[in-house]
Design an enzyme around this catalytic site. Sequence first.
Site, PDB file in Angstrom:
ATOM      1  N   LYS A   1      73.309 106.336  33.278  1.00  0.00           N
ATOM      2  CA  LYS A   1      72.832 105.647  32.082  1.00  0.00           C
ATOM      3  C   LYS A   1      74.036 105.028  31.385  1.00  0.00           C
ATOM      4  O   LYS A   1      75.169 105.493  31.552  1.00  0.00           O
ATOM      5  CB  LYS A   1      72.159 106.675  31.148  1.00  0.00           C
ATOM      6  CG  LYS A   1      71.201 106.073  30.159  1.00  0.00           C
ATOM      7  CD  LYS A   1      69.790 105.952  30.708  1.00  0.00           C
ATOM      8  CE  LYS A   1      68.877 105.315  29.691  1.00  0.00           C
ATOM      9  NZ  LYS A   1      67.483 105.222  30.133  1.00  0.00           N
TER      10      LYS A   1
ATOM     11  N   GLY B   1      50.886 105.098  20.164  1.00  0.00           N
ATOM     12  CA  GLY B   1      51.816 104.021  20.485  1.00  0.00           C
ATOM     13  C   GLY B   1      51.168 103.010  21.407  1.00  0.00           C
ATOM     14  O   GLY B   1      50.941 103.290  22.594  1.00  0.00           O
TER      15      GLY B   1
ATOM     16  N   GLY C   1      52.338 100.041  22.498  1.00  0.00           N
ATOM     17  CA  GLY C   1      53.340  99.041  22.863  1.00  0.00           C
ATOM     18  C   GLY C   1      53.096  98.544  24.277  1.00  0.00           C
ATOM     19  O   GLY C   1      51.960  98.502  24.751  1.00  0.00           O
TER      20      GLY C   1
ATOM     21  N   VAL D   1      53.595  99.856  27.201  1.00  0.00           N
ATOM     22  CA  VAL D   1      52.931 100.797  28.104  1.00  0.00           C
ATOM     23  C   VAL D   1      51.597 101.263  27.517  1.00  0.00           C
ATOM     24  O   VAL D   1      50.569 101.267  28.198  1.00  0.00           O
ATOM     25  CB  VAL D   1      53.824 102.032  28.394  1.00  0.00           C
ATOM     26  CG1 VAL D   1      53.132 102.965  29.374  1.00  0.00           C
ATOM     27  CG2 VAL D   1      55.172 101.604  28.949  1.00  0.00           C
TER      28      VAL D   1
END
Length: 359
Positions: A81, A181, A183, A185
Amino acid sequence: MTELREETPPEGFERLVRIEDPESGLRGFICIHSTACGPAAGGCRMWPYDSPEAARRDVLRLAEGMTHKNALADIGLGGGKAVIIGDPATDKSAALLRAFGRAVEALGGQYYTAEDVGISTDDMAQAAMETPYAVGLGSGRYASGDPSPFTAEGVFQCMKAGADEVFGTDELTGRRVLVQGLGHVGMALAGKLHAAGAKLIVSDLDRAVLDRAMRDLGATICPPDAIFDQEMDIFAPCALGGILTHDTADKLTARLVCGAANNQLASAGVAETLRAAGIRYLPDYVVNAGGIISIAGEIHRSDDWNREARLTTISRRIRDILATSRTSGKTTIAVANDMVDGILAKAANDARREREGLE
Ligand code: NAD
């Protein structure tokens, strides 16, 4: 010039590099947790961290999480990452993104980067001007584009596998599912659930997306602070991490938790609270791997990376995890972590034998 300074990583991590480019203001870290299963892959997050120490902690946690996710998705990739310290709204520039691309390039293919919080497909295109190891691109021969539809499909398939275990059928008709949520997805998942006949309850901070879900999907709206007062069969966290605490787990009426959000458990011990309450928690890093499965085709520069077929790997894993959890009494997350350990040990063993064979 982009400077890379090696730091001593904690035990169990392969590499930690501090990256800096004074000219563009780039400051951050790249962490390679494990390359046992292949080159490390994981997104780049841009966030206004309070301190370099906070950014360092985050990159370590996120890189280790990617090792877990990629190992169980079986995509020939390790975990890594990157984090950039700064406010994506005000501190981002083409120069900074290109400096970041040069840092990734300097690692010589040990780490592939992609979008994460604060970094868009267009931003990745800037980094990709400096390195072929920046992926998740919108155009190009192997470009994989927006990963969210694949993430949503993976969550949906895992939810069906979980429903089969908990309710004795994978049919979602009439099941009350709360999607937190809406958004990239969450909205795609809500569409699939609506098509499958589920009764949707939705929550978001954005009135416009709630209105859309109410109008197009017949969803009932729930205020963000009233989620744990709702009667539901399935909870799908698709907003931010840390939503499941000991307290919220006690209040939750759902018997199954399956959603896209990363790091849903506020602390490791919450898994045991959920298990004790008879709630099956499907480990987030298994369930939400659809996006990286899609991006992996771009990393491997594959012309026949069958994303749809590969997606089924994760719902099969979920079925295995649920079965082992049932028979062993272990939490689902403990079972998943054991599986990761087994995969990494085997990969390390295979690599050692290959080396010995070559000597
Ligand atoms: P997004 O930013 O598009 O959507 C998040 C939504 O959550 C927004 O609509 C936001 O308004 C809403 N939200 C934020 N706080 C909320 C709250 N307290 N209550 C209700 N709603 C709230 O993000 P996304 O790409 O859809 O990703 C959702 C989650 O899934 C994130 O945790 C992300 O890290 C994870 N994830 C995403 C992908 C992917 O392919 N996009 C892959 C793996 C994991």
